[in-house]
Design a protein around this motif. Structure first.
Motif, PDB file in Angstrom:
ATOM      1  N   PHE A  46       0.872  -1.158   0.000  1.00 54.21           N
ATOM      2  CA  PHE A  46       0.000   0.000   0.000  1.00 54.21           C
ATOM      3  C   PHE A  46       0.914   1.215   0.000  1.00 54.21           C
ATOM      4  CE2 PHE A  46      -3.368  -2.743   2.260  1.00 54.21           C
ATOM      5  CZ  PHE A  46      -3.839  -3.184   1.048  1.00 54.21           C
ATOM      6  N   GLN A  47       0.420   2.348  -0.497  1.00 54.05           N
ATOM      7  CA  GLN A  47       1.295   3.512  -0.643  1.00 54.05           C
ATOM      8  C   GLN A  47       2.024   3.826   0.653  1.00 54.05           C
ATOM      9  OE1 GLN A  47       0.039   7.132  -2.518  1.00 54.05           O
ATOM     10  NE2 GLN A  47      -1.146   5.959  -3.999  1.00 54.05           N
ATOM     11  N   ASP A  48       3.359   3.678   0.616  1.00 58.75           N
ATOM     12  CA  ASP A  48       4.224   4.105   1.720  1.00 58.75           C
ATOM     13  C   ASP A  48       3.977   3.403   3.054  1.00 58.75           C
ATOM     14  OD1 ASP A  48       5.663   5.807   0.262  1.00 58.75           O
ATOM     15  OD2 ASP A  48       5.017   7.637   1.278  1.00 58.75           O
ATOM     16  N   SER A  49       3.073   2.432   3.078  1.00 62.28           N
ATOM     17  CA  SER A  49       2.627   2.007   4.405  1.00 62.28           C
ATOM     18  C   SER A  49       3.460   0.907   5.024  1.00 62.28           C
ATOM     19  CB  SER A  49       1.184   1.553   4.339  1.00 62.28           C
ATOM     20  OG  SER A  49       1.145   0.354   3.596  1.00 62.28           O
ATOM     21  N   ASN A  50       4.271   0.203   4.228  1.00 68.33           N
ATOM     22  CA  ASN A  50       4.872  -0.969   4.847  1.00 68.33           C
ATOM     23  C   ASN A  50       6.289  -0.756   5.387  1.00 68.33           C
ATOM     24  OD1 ASN A  50       5.994  -0.855   2.345  1.00 68.33           O
ATOM     25  ND2 ASN A  50       5.683  -2.998   1.827  1.00 68.33           N
ATOM     26  N   LEU A  51       6.773   0.491   5.379  1.00 67.58           N
ATOM     27  CA  LEU A  51       8.082   0.762   5.971  1.00 67.58           C
ATOM     28  C   LEU A  51       7.902   1.376   7.359  1.00 67.58           C
ATOM     29  CD1 LEU A  51       9.750   2.400   2.851  1.00 67.58           C
ATOM     30  CD2 LEU A  51      10.361   0.178   3.812  1.00 67.58           C
ATOM     31  N   MET A  52       8.642   0.849   8.330  1.00 67.00           N
ATOM     32  CA  MET A  52       8.572   1.422   9.676  1.00 67.00           C
ATOM     33  C   MET A  52       9.494   2.639   9.723  1.00 67.00           C
ATOM     34  SD  MET A  52       7.003  -1.089  11.593  1.00 67.00           S
ATOM     35  CE  MET A  52       7.787  -1.786  13.006  1.00 67.00           C
ATOM     36  N   PRO A  53       8.947   3.818  10.083  1.00 67.77           N
ATOM     37  CA  PRO A  53       9.741   5.046  10.021  1.00 67.77           C
ATOM     38  C   PRO A  53      10.949   5.047  10.960  1.00 67.77           C
ATOM     39  CG  PRO A  53       7.545   5.458  10.959  1.00 67.77           C
ATOM     40  CD  PRO A  53       7.546   4.049  10.478  1.00 67.77           C
ATOM     41  N   ALA A  54      10.885   4.287  12.062  1.00 66.03           N
ATOM     42  CA  ALA A  54      11.976   4.327  13.045  1.00 66.03           C
ATOM     43  C   ALA A  54      13.103   3.354  12.706  1.00 66.03           C
ATOM     44  CB  ALA A  54      11.428   4.031  14.441  1.00 66.03           C
TER      45      ALA A  54
END
Ligand code: ADP
Ligand code: ADP
Length: 218
Positions: free
Chosen positions: A91-99
């Protein structure tokens, strides 16, 4: 081998007292290795169908078979297991953990899948991200982030990839670049792919197209 088989799917959302129908008898069949584009205007049900196919949304009637399982017979835990190991969801941008850095993100994904397909660094470099291993998702460009999102899916060796507007936020050139990577690895891994898109050039690169305007009845 059939990867996805949907027959007579019915789905509506309750909004206040009213039930708004999204699908009133949708059928579709996808063989393994095949790619299918879902097109149609906003609100035609593309995201809803992707959510149904990975168990994030229930149905009101009909049958959904995914990778040999009847959807209705799967528990939430079993669906979660499929999403961890066999169904790659972009899904757009959703599967990367920002931290987490790109490399840490990928390592976590591979560990969760328990069947990683090659070293994580190889996947970053295959997707043109060599040298960016230690960057956080907000420290790379949109195109690079979207390629990292694809790496997150292919590192698990999925049987089915579901992608919602995988190039939606990108300029034309970058979108083509990301699409090249998506189709290359889909074919190399021999998995099936369903993507939702407004981009007819992207849709034309799939084996088949299903237009959901009017509920997908053709
Ligand atoms: P698309 O992805 O093609 O834009 P969606 O699947 O997001 O379409 O939406 C299909 C229809 O279902 C729209 O009418 C939308 O408003 C409605 N819908 C989607 N999700 C919900 C929800 N959680 N609650 C109520 N209605 C929803
Ligand atoms: P793309 O063609 O992938 O969209 P851009 O033209 O946006 O790439 O970015 C060019 C370069 O700038 C890339 O190498 C990228 O790493 C860097 N960059 C872009 N956005 C950011 C950001 N928010 N933080 C750090 N570096 C960035």
């Amino acid at each position: 081998m059939t990867s996805v088989n949907v027959s007579g799917l019915r789905k509506s959302y309750a909004t206040g007292a009213e039930a708004v129908p999204v699908f009133t008898g949708l059928s579709l069949r996808l063989a393994s290795h095949e790619s299918l584009a879902l097109t149609g205007p906003s609100g035609s049900g593309k995201s809803t169908l992707l959510n149904i196919l990975c168990g994030l949304e229930g149905i009101d009637g009909g049958e959904v078979h995914v990778l040999g399982h009847e959807g209705a017979s799967l528990s939430n835990d079993q669906w979660a297991g499929l999403r961890r190991q066999r169904i790659g969801v972009v899904f757009q941008d959703s599967n990367l953990m920002p931290a987490l850095t790109l490399e840490e993100n990928l390592k976590l994904r591979a560990d969760l899948a328990g069947r990683s397909f090659g070293p994580v660094r190889d996947w970053l470099s295959r997707l043109g991200l060599a040298g960016l291993e230690d960057r956080y998702p907000d420290q790379v460009s949109g195109g690079q982030r979207q390629r990292a999102a694809l790496a997150m899916v292919f590192v698990m060796g999925p049987d089915l990839v579901l992608a919602d507007e995988p190039t939606g936020s990108l300029d034309r050139h970058t979108a083509r670049d990301v699409a090249d990577a998506l189709f290359h690895w889909q074919q190399a891994q021999g998995c099936s792919l369903i993507l939702a898109t407004h981009d007819l050039e992207l849709a034309d690169r799939c084996n088949r197209r299903l237009d959901l305007a009017g509920g997908g009845q053709q």
